[in-house]
Motif scaffolding. Structure first.
Motif, PDB file in Angstrom:
ATOM      1  N   ARG A  19      30.259  39.107   7.712  1.00 43.67           N
ATOM      2  CA  ARG A  19      30.667  37.801   8.235  1.00 43.67           C
ATOM      3  C   ARG A  19      32.008  37.914   8.945  1.00 43.67           C
ATOM      4  N   LEU A  20      32.918  38.703   8.328  1.00 42.20           N
ATOM      5  CA  LEU A  20      34.231  38.869   8.934  1.00 42.20           C
ATOM      6  C   LEU A  20      34.111  39.605  10.265  1.00 42.20           C
ATOM      7  N   GLU A  21      33.275  40.668  10.292  1.00 36.43           N
ATOM      8  CA  GLU A  21      33.084  41.403  11.540  1.00 36.43           C
ATOM      9  C   GLU A  21      32.463  40.501  12.606  1.00 36.43           C
ATOM     10  N   HIS A  22      31.500  39.664  12.168  1.00 37.53           N
ATOM     11  CA  HIS A  22      30.889  38.724  13.112  1.00 37.53           C
ATOM     12  C   HIS A  22      31.939  37.757  13.661  1.00 37.53           C
ATOM     13  N   ALA A  23      32.802  37.285  12.759  1.00 36.47           N
ATOM     14  CA  ALA A  23      33.846  36.355  13.196  1.00 36.47           C
ATOM     15  C   ALA A  23      34.820  37.039  14.140  1.00 36.47           C
ATOM     16  N   ILE A  24      35.196  38.293  13.808  1.00 37.81           N
ATOM     17  CA  ILE A  24      36.117  39.024  14.668  1.00 37.81           C
ATOM     18  C   ILE A  24      35.469  39.309  16.017  1.00 37.81           C
TER      19      ILE A  24
ATOM     20  N   TYR B 262      34.582  28.484  10.220  1.00 38.85           N
ATOM     21  CA  TYR B 262      33.684  27.672   9.384  1.00 38.85           C
ATOM     22  C   TYR B 262      32.648  28.560   8.694  1.00 38.85           C
ATOM     23  N   GLU B 263      32.098  29.522   9.410  1.00 33.84           N
ATOM     24  CA  GLU B 263      31.125  30.432   8.811  1.00 33.84           C
ATOM     25  C   GLU B 263      31.765  31.296   7.730  1.00 33.84           C
ATOM     26  N   LEU B 264      33.041  31.625   7.882  1.00 36.04           N
ATOM     27  CA  LEU B 264      33.723  32.438   6.883  1.00 36.04           C
ATOM     28  C   LEU B 264      34.100  31.647   5.642  1.00 36.04           C
TER      29      LEU B 264
ATOM     30  N   LYS C 240      34.237  19.319  12.039  1.00 41.79           N
ATOM     31  CA  LYS C 240      33.817  18.802  10.735  1.00 41.79           C
ATOM     32  C   LYS C 240      32.421  19.320  10.438  1.00 41.79           C
ATOM     33  N   ASP C 241      32.297  20.049   9.338  1.00 45.62           N
ATOM     34  CA  ASP C 241      31.010  20.617   8.926  1.00 45.62           C
ATOM     35  C   ASP C 241      30.366  21.405  10.060  1.00 45.62           C
TER      36      ASP C 241
ATOM     37  N   SER D 107      34.661  28.166  19.599  1.00 48.06           N
ATOM     38  CA  SER D 107      34.100  29.414  19.069  1.00 48.06           C
ATOM     39  C   SER D 107      34.928  29.921  17.893  1.00 48.06           C
ATOM     40  N   MET D 108      36.241  29.812  18.016  1.00 48.49           N
ATOM     41  CA  MET D 108      37.119  30.276  16.938  1.00 48.49           C
ATOM     42  C   MET D 108      36.916  29.450  15.669  1.00 48.49           C
ATOM     43  N   LEU D 109      36.896  28.128  15.789  1.00 52.35           N
ATOM     44  CA  LEU D 109      36.744  27.279  14.607  1.00 52.35           C
ATOM     45  C   LEU D 109      35.360  27.455  13.989  1.00 52.35           C
TER      46      LEU D 109
END
Length: 851
Positions: A249-254, A278-280, A307-308, A272-274
Motif C-alpha cells: 500500500r505504501l509503495e502504491h501510495a509512493i 486515504y488508502e493508507l 471525506k471518505d 491524487s495525494m489525498l
C-alpha cells in the motif's frame, strides 16, 4: 551395556532423538534469522543433547571407572548447560538487566568447569564407595555411583539453584511487564528444571533409587520452546503478511505520489495525494490547508479536502484553540483519541465528533506554509511507517505549494507591468485570444479599446521622465480601480493602454461610448505634480470583435488603425473601427508579402524611364521609375506599393535594387552608343537617404558599373530633407562633392519655405504636377511664376512635372520654365523603347548645348 532394549534405553533414545530434532529446527531458525537469541538457544539444545548422552552412558556403565568417566563429563556439561540456559532466556526476553547477569553466571560456571576438569573425581563426590546397580521399573537396573558428596558438589547444586532462582525472578518481572505468555512459559520451565535438579540431589545423596531425569526435563523445556517458536513464527508470518500488505500500500501510495510529478494540474495532484493517504490510513477527513497570517487572526484556508475518499468543498477556519495551532509549531502532532474533548473550542471537531488527529506542518525555507491533516472518528494509533509516509507526502505537498507560489510570482513578473501595476502586453494577448474564442462560441461581442495620452512627449520634455512615469503610475492605479469582472485593462506600450470589454450581449457600440466617456473622465482628473495640477487627455480607437475582424490577429491592428484615425480627426476623440479599413490593411499586408517575393526573384520588378525634355522635345535626361508587374494581379501602381515599402523598411532594398539596375542600364546604353554625358534621376526615400553608408554604397555601385557620378541625379522630397536640416545639408554636400547632382522633387507640396531652400545645396527644382494642372488659374499661375523666379535667382534648373497639353507647355515656357516631363512628350518607357526614342534624332541638339 545395561538396558540395551529396555524402557530406560527407549526413554533415553527418544530424548536424545527429540533433542537432535529440536536442534535441527532451531538451527534452521538460526540460518533464517541470524539472531543472537536463536544462536544461544542452539547452543543450549546441543549441550542438552550432550548432557542426555552422557547421562545414558553413565547409567548404562558396567564398571566403576567407566561410570566415573561419564559422570565427570556429565557434571561438567551441567555447568555449561546452565550458562546457555540462563543466557537463552535472558536474550529471549530481551531484558538488559538480566543479560548483564550473564557474565556472573558465566564466571561461576566457568570456575566450576575448570574445577571439574582438574578434579580427579566428578564434581558431585569427594570419595567413592561403590558402583551400585539399582532397580527401576521393577525389571530394569541402572548404574549409580555411591560416595560422599564434597564441597564441589554442594557448589554445583548451589550454582544450579542460583541460576534457577534468577530465572524465577525473571519470570516475575516478565509478568509485571505484561508479557504474561512469556512469563508463564518461563515459570513452567523453571518449575520443571527445579524438579529435575531436586531429583538429582536426592539421587546423589542416596535417598531415592532413580536415574537422572533433568535431561528429560530439558526435553519438556525444548518442547515448550519450540511451541513458543511456532507461535512466534505464526505471529511473525501474520506480521510479515501485514507488513507486506502495508508495504504494498505504501509503495502504491509512493508510486501515485511519483505520478503526481507528471500531473500538470495542481488540483489533480492534490486529489491524487489525498486519495493515496486515504488508502493508507482510512481517515474520515484529510485536507491540505495553507496558512494565512495577513489577517488579524491566523487562518487556514484549505487547498483540497477529502471525506471518505471523495473530494468535497474547501473551507476556512481560524487556528486559535485548534490542534492545528499546535501542529503549526511542531513536526508531527498526534492525538490518538479524545481530540474533540481536548479542544472544545474547535467547532469542526466537536460537530463531527472526531476522535483522533494527525497533523504535520508544511515547512518551506523554515517557515510554515500550511498543514497536512488526517482526522478519524474512532481512536487511531498511527504506526511508524504511516507517520513516515505522511512526512514524505507533506514534503512533496510543500514542494508543490512552493512551485505554485513561484509560478504565481513568475506570472506576476511576466504578465504585469511594474510601472503601472496593470497587466502588460503579454497578458493582453492572452485575454484577447480567450475572449475572441468565447465570443465566437457564445455569440457575444467583445470590444478592444486602445488609447494613448495626447502630447505625452511634451510632459516628458517639460517636466522630465520621472514626472512622466509618475503620471503613468497614477493613471495605472485609477484604471486598476475601474477593472471589473468583464472589464480588462492593460498597459500595451509606453503611454498606450488597452481596455477589453467582454461578453457584451446588446448595443456594443453604445457600451463602448459609455466606457470611453468614463475612461476619459478618469484620465482627465488633475494629477498633482509638486503643487501643479497637471491635466492630460487621451484619444481612443475601438474595434468590435469578432464582428469587425476576420481573426484574432486583426484585433489590435484594427484598434491601432482606429486610434490613428481618431488622432488625425482631432485629439481627445474616439473612433470606432471602420470595417472597410480592414480590406485596406489586408491589401497592404498582401503587397508587403508580394514585395518580399518580388525582391527575391527580381523578375517582377523593372525600371521605366520618362524623358526630361525642352519645350521643343529635345531630351535632356530621364527619370527612373520603378514598375511592378505581379504574376497574377498584373500591374501594381507605385502610388500603392511605395508607401507600403516605406512603412515596412522594404524601401531600402527597393532603393538599392533601383540604383543597381539604373547603373547597369547606363553601362549597357553607353556601350550601345548613348552619349556618356546622359543623366538619369533616381528617387531616394528619406529612410534610404538617412542610412549611414548611403554615400559609400552609391559610390561603390557606380564604380562597379563604370558609371560616373555625374550620370546620376538624386531626387529628394521636402519632407525627406527637412526632418534634420543640418544632417541633410551635410549629406547633400557629400553627394555633390562626389559628383552627383541633386533635385528637389514635388516643390510646393510640403513646407515650401524660402529659408530652408536657401540653405540646401541643390541643382534642380521640380514643380509638382498639382500646380501644373492648375496653370490656367490666375492664383496658381502667380505661384508658379514665383517658384520659377526663386529657382532662377538661386541658379537652379526648373523642371515641370506632369505636363500633358501644349497649352501647359507654352504657358510654363513663357513663365521661364526650361525643362518638361509628362505624357505630352512621352510616357515612361521600357529601357529598349527609351533607347530607340532617344536615338530618334532627339538627343543631338540638346547634347551639343552641353545641357
Amino acid at each position: 551395556m545395561l538396558f540395551e532394549n529396555g524402557t530406560v534405553s527407549a526413554l533415553f533414545f527418544a530424548s536424545i532423538a527429540m533433542n537432535l530434532l529440536m536442534t535441527i529446527l532451531i538451527a534452521i531458525f538460526c540460518v533464517r534469522t541470524r539472531q543472537t537469541k536463536y544462536i544461544a538457544l542452539l547452543a543450549f539444545t546441543l549441550l542438552a543433547t550432550a548432557y542426555q548422552v552422557f547421562s545414558w552412558c553413565y547409567h548404562s556403565s558396567t564398571e566403576l571407572q567407566q561410570a566415573l568417566f561419564w559422570l565427570k563429563w556429565h557434571s561438567n556439561t551441567v555447568t555449561l548447560l546452565l550458562i546457555a540456559y540462563y543466557l537463552t532466556f535472558a536474550l529471549w526476553l530481551d531484558d538488559r538487566r538480566f543479560i548483564k547477569f550473564t557474565l556472573v553466571v558465566a564466571a561461576c560456571g566457568g570456575a566450576l568447569l575448570v574445577w571439574g576438569l582438574l578434579k580427579p573425581l566428578p564434581l558431585r563426590f569427594d570419595t567413592i564407595s561403590a558402583l551400585q546397580h539399582i532397580s527401576v521399573f521393577t525389571t530394569e537396573k541402572v548404574a549409580v555411583v555411591r560416595g560422599e558428596p564434597g564441597i564441589a558438589g554442594y557448589f554445583l547444586h548451589a550454582y544450579a539453584l542460583s541460576v534457577i532462582g534468577l530465572m524465577m525472578v525473571m519470570s516475575v518481572v516478565t509478568f509485571v511487564s505484561r508479557r504474561r505468555f512469556y512469563g508463564f512459559i518461563l515459570l513452567m520451565v523453571v518449575l520443571i528444571q527445579l524438579t529435575g535438579a531436586m531429583i538429582g540431589v536426592l539421587i546423589d545423596n542416596g535417598l531415592i533409587n532413580l536415574f537422572y531425569v533433568a535431561g528429560f526435563a530439558v526435553i519438556l523445556i525444548d518442547i515448550l520452546i519450540c511451541f513458543v517458536l511456532a507461535i512466534e513464527s505464526l505471529a511473525n508470518t501474520d506480521s510479515l503478511y501485514k507488513e507486506l500488505d502495508e508495504r504494498a500500500r505504501l509503495e502504491h501510495a509512493i508510486t501515485q505520489l511519483a505520478e503526481g510529478f507528471r500531473v500538470t494540474d495542481s488540483e489533480r495532484f492534490y486529489e491524487s495525494m489525498l486519495r493515496s493517504l486515504y488508502e493508507l490510513s482510512g481517515a474520515r477527513y484529510i485536507f491540505i490547508g495553507l496558512k494565512h497570517d495577513d489577517t488579524a487572526v491566523p487562518r487556514i484556508n484549505t487547498h483540497c479536502v477529502m471525506k471518505d475518499g471523495v473530494v468535497i468543498d474547501n473551507f476556512s477556519y481560524t487556528l486559535s484553540g485548534t490542534p492545528c495551532e499546535v501542529a503549526a509549531q511542531s513536526e508531527v502532532c498526534v492525538y490518538s483519541e479524545g481530540v474533540a474533548r481536548l479542544f472544545p473550542e474547535d467547532k469542526m471537531l466537536t460537530d463531527l465528533q472526531l476522535e483522533s488527529y494527525i497533523g504535520t506542518p508544511l515547512l518551506g525555507d523554515g517557515e510554515v506554509d500550511g498543514l497536512l491533516v488526517l482526522l478519524h472518528d474512532t481512536p487511531f494509533i498511527p504506526d511508524k511507517k504511516l507517520l513516515q509516509a505522511i512526512e514524505i507526502f507533506a514534503a512533496r505537498a510543500t514542494a508543490e505549494i512552493r512551485r505554485e507560489q513561484t509560478e504565481i510570482r513568475l506570472r506576476q513578473m511576466a504578465y504585469f507591468d511594474y510601472g503601472t501595476q496593470l497587466p502588460n502586453q503579454a497578458r493582453l494577448f492572452e485575454v484577447l485570444n480567450s475572449s475572441y474564442a468565447h465570443s465566437q462560441q457564445d455569440g457575444t461581442t467583445s470590444v478592444m479599446m486602445l488609447f494613448d495620452l495626447d502630447r505625452f512627449t511634451e510632459v516628458n520634455r517639460n517636466y522630465g521622465y520621472d514626472t512622466g512615469e509618475h503620471v503613468l503610475r497614477v493613471l495605472g492605479l485609477r484604471l486598476g480601480n475601474y477593472v471589473g469582472d468583464d472589464i480588462f485593462i492593460a498597459r500595451n506600450a509606453g503611454d498606450e493602454f488597452a481596455v477589453v470589454l467582454q461578453n457584451l450581449t446588446a448595443a456594443p457600440e453604445a457600451a463602448t461610448k459609455i466606457h470611453w466617456e468614463a475612461i476619459r473622465a478618469i484620465i482627465r482628473q488633475p494629477i498633482d505634480i509638486e503643487g501643479i495640477a497637471l491635466v492630460v487627455d487621451c484619444s481612443m480607437g475601438a474595434v468590435l470583435y469578432p464582428n469587425q475582424t476576420q481573426n484574432r490577429y486583426d484585433v489590435i491592428r484594427a484598434a491601432e488603425t482606429a486610434l490613428q484615425q481618431a488622432k488625425h480627426g482631432g485629439r481627445g476623440s474616439m473612433k470606432l473601427f471602420d470595417p472597410q479599413q480592414l480590406a485596406h490593411l489586408d491589401r497592404q499586408r498582401e503587397i508587403e508579402r508580394g514585395l518580399v517575393i518580388a525582391l527575391q526573384s527580381s523578375a517582377q520588378l523593372s525600371v521605366a524611364y520618362q524623358p526630361k525634355v525642352t519645350q521643343h522635345g529635345q531630351c535632356h535626361g530621364a527619370e527612373a521609375l520603378l514598375r511592378w508587374e505581379h504574376p497574377t494581379q498584373g500591374f501594381i501602381s507605385p502610388a500603392e506599393f511605395i508607401p507600403v515599402a516605406e512603412n515596412s523598411a522594404l524601401i531600402l532594398k527597393l532603393g538599392d535594387w533601383v540604383i543597381n539596375n539604373v547603373c547597369g542600364q547606363l553601362e549597357a546604353w553607353f556601350a550601345q552608343g548613348l552619349p556618356s554625358s546622359f543623366v538619369v534621376s533616381v528617387n531616394v526615400s528619406a529612410l534610404q537617404f538617412a542610412e549611414d553608408d548611403f554615400v559609400s554604397t552609391i559610390l561603390d555601385t557606380v564604380a562597379k558599373y563604370q558609371v560616373k557620378p555625374a550620370n546620376i541625379e538624386f531626387e529628394l522630397t521636402e519632407t525627406g530633407l527637412l526632418q534634420n536640416m543640418d544632417f541633410a545639408v551635410q549629406r547633400l554636400n557629400r553627394l555633390i562633392e562626389a559628383g552627383f547632382s541633386v533635385s528637389l522633387d514635388d516643390f510646393g507640396t510640403g513646407y515650401s519655405s524660402l529659408s530652408y531652400l536657401r540653405e540646401l545645396p541643390l541643382h534642380v527644382l521640380k514643380i509638382d504636377k498639382s500646380f501644373v494642372d492648375k496653370v490656367h488659374d490666375e492664383s496658381s499661375a502667380e505661384l508658379i511664376r514665383s517658384i520659377i523666379s526663386i529657382g532662377h535667382h538661386m541658379d537652379l534648373r526648373i523642371v515641370a512635372e506632369g505636363t500633358e497639353t501644349s497649352d501647359q507647355v507654352d504657358l510654363l515656357s513663357e513663365m521661364g520654365c526650361e525643362f518638361f516631363q509628362g505624357y505630352y512628350f512621352s510616357r515612361p518607357l521600357p529601357p529598349h523603347h527609351f533607347l530607340n526614342w532617344c536615338m530618334d534624332g532627339r538627343l543631338s541638339e540638346c547634347l551639343l548645348c552641353n545641357l
